[in-house]
Design a protein around this motif. Sequence first.
Motif, short mmCIF file in Angstrom:
data_model
loop_
_atom_site.label_atom_id
_atom_site.label_comp_id
_atom_site.label_asym_id
_atom_site.label_seq_id
_atom_site.Cartn_x
_atom_site.Cartn_y
_atom_site.Cartn_z
N GLY A 23 0.81 -1.21 0.00
CA GLY A 23 0.00 0.00 0.00
C GLY A 23 0.84 1.26 0.00
O GLY A 23 0.55 2.22 -0.71
N LEU A 24 1.91 1.25 0.80
CA LEU A 24 2.80 2.42 0.83
C LEU A 24 3.48 2.62 -0.51
O LEU A 24 3.66 3.77 -0.96
CB LEU A 24 3.84 2.26 1.94
N THR A 25 3.85 1.54 -1.18
CA THR A 25 4.46 1.64 -2.50
C THR A 25 3.51 2.30 -3.49
O THR A 25 3.91 3.18 -4.26
CB THR A 25 4.88 0.24 -3.00
N GLN A 26 2.25 1.91 -3.45
CA GLN A 26 1.25 2.52 -4.33
C GLN A 26 1.08 4.01 -4.03
O GLN A 26 0.97 4.83 -4.95
CB GLN A 26 -0.09 1.81 -4.19
N GLN A 27 1.07 4.37 -2.75
CA GLN A 27 0.95 5.77 -2.36
C GLN A 27 2.16 6.57 -2.84
O GLN A 27 2.02 7.69 -3.32
CB GLN A 27 0.80 5.90 -0.86
N LYS A 28 3.34 6.00 -2.71
CA LYS A 28 4.58 6.66 -3.14
C LYS A 28 4.56 6.87 -4.65
O LYS A 28 4.89 7.94 -5.14
CB LYS A 28 5.78 5.82 -2.69
N GLU A 29 4.18 5.82 -5.39
CA GLU A 29 4.14 5.91 -6.84
C GLU A 29 3.12 6.92 -7.33
O GLU A 29 3.32 7.58 -8.35
CB GLU A 29 3.87 4.54 -7.45
N SER A 30 2.03 7.10 -6.59
CA SER A 30 1.01 8.08 -6.98
C SER A 30 1.40 9.51 -6.63
O SER A 30 0.76 10.45 -7.07
CB SER A 30 -0.33 7.74 -6.32
N GLY A 31 2.42 9.65 -5.77
CA GLY A 31 2.90 10.97 -5.39
C GLY A 31 2.31 11.52 -4.11
O GLY A 31 2.73 12.59 -3.65
N VAL A 32 1.36 10.82 -3.50
CA VAL A 32 0.74 11.34 -2.28
C VAL A 32 1.62 11.11 -1.05
O VAL A 32 1.59 11.90 -0.11
CB VAL A 32 -0.67 10.75 -2.08
N LEU A 33 2.42 10.06 -1.06
CA LEU A 33 3.32 9.78 0.06
C LEU A 33 4.73 10.21 -0.31
O LEU A 33 5.29 9.77 -1.31
CB LEU A 33 3.32 8.28 0.39
N ILE A 34 5.29 11.10 0.50
CA ILE A 34 6.66 11.57 0.28
C ILE A 34 7.64 10.63 0.97
O ILE A 34 8.58 10.13 0.36
CB ILE A 34 6.84 13.02 0.78
N THR A 35 7.41 10.39 2.25
CA THR A 35 8.25 9.47 3.02
C THR A 35 7.51 9.01 4.26
O THR A 35 6.61 9.70 4.73
CB THR A 35 9.60 10.13 3.40
N ILE A 36 7.90 7.85 4.77
CA ILE A 36 7.31 7.35 6.00
C ILE A 36 8.27 6.34 6.61
O ILE A 36 9.00 5.66 5.88
CB ILE A 36 5.92 6.72 5.77
N GLY A 37 8.28 6.25 7.92
CA GLY A 37 9.11 5.25 8.57
C GLY A 37 9.05 5.36 10.08
O GLY A 37 8.53 6.33 10.63
N PRO A 38 9.59 4.34 10.74
CA PRO A 38 9.59 4.31 12.20
C PRO A 38 10.77 5.05 12.79
O PRO A 38 11.80 5.23 12.13
CB PRO A 38 9.71 2.81 12.52
N THR A 39 10.63 5.45 14.04
CA THR A 39 11.79 5.93 14.77
C THR A 39 12.68 4.72 15.06
O THR A 39 12.22 3.57 15.02
CB THR A 39 11.38 6.61 16.09
N LYS A 40 13.94 4.96 15.34
CA LYS A 40 14.90 3.88 15.54
C LYS A 40 14.48 2.94 16.67
O LYS A 40 14.71 1.73 16.60
CB LYS A 40 16.29 4.45 15.81
N ASP A 41 13.83 3.47 17.69
CA ASP A 41 13.40 2.63 18.82
C ASP A 41 12.05 1.94 18.58
O ASP A 41 11.53 1.26 19.46
CB ASP A 41 13.37 3.43 20.12
N LEU A 42 11.50 2.10 17.39
CA LEU A 42 10.24 1.46 16.97
C LEU A 42 9.04 1.80 17.87
O LEU A 42 8.14 0.99 18.04
CB LEU A 42 10.40 -0.06 16.88
N THR A 43 9.02 3.01 18.40
CA THR A 43 7.87 3.42 19.20
C THR A 43 6.97 4.40 18.45
O THR A 43 5.78 4.49 18.75
CB THR A 43 8.31 4.10 20.52
#
Length: 84
Positions: A23-43
Motif C-alpha cells: 500500500g505504501l508503494t502505491q501511495q509513493k508511486e502516486s505521489g501522495v506519500l513523500i516518506t514514512i518510517g519508524p523511529t529507531k526505537d520502533l515506538t
Amino acid sequence: MWGSYCEDVLEKRAPHRQAHLDGLTQQKESGVLITIGPTKDLTKVFGIYEAEDEATVRQLIEADPYWQNGIWTEYDVKEWIQAF
C-alpha cells in the motif's frame, strides 16, 4: 503524520507487513506519500504526505493494515509549511 506503535511491534506486524508495504508503494508511486518510517526505537512512526486535504491523509492512514490491525495505535496529522 506522527503516530505510535503497539507493544511487541516486530512480532505483531509480521502478518500485515507485506500488505502494508504494498500500500505504501502505491501511495509513493502516486505521489501522495513523500516518506514514512519508524523511529529507531520502533515506538513512533513519522510520515510526510502531499495531499489536497487532511481528510485524504486520514483516509490513507485508516485504510492501512497497520491501523486496521492495531499496529499503529494512535496518530496525529498536522499541516506543515516548508520554510526552506
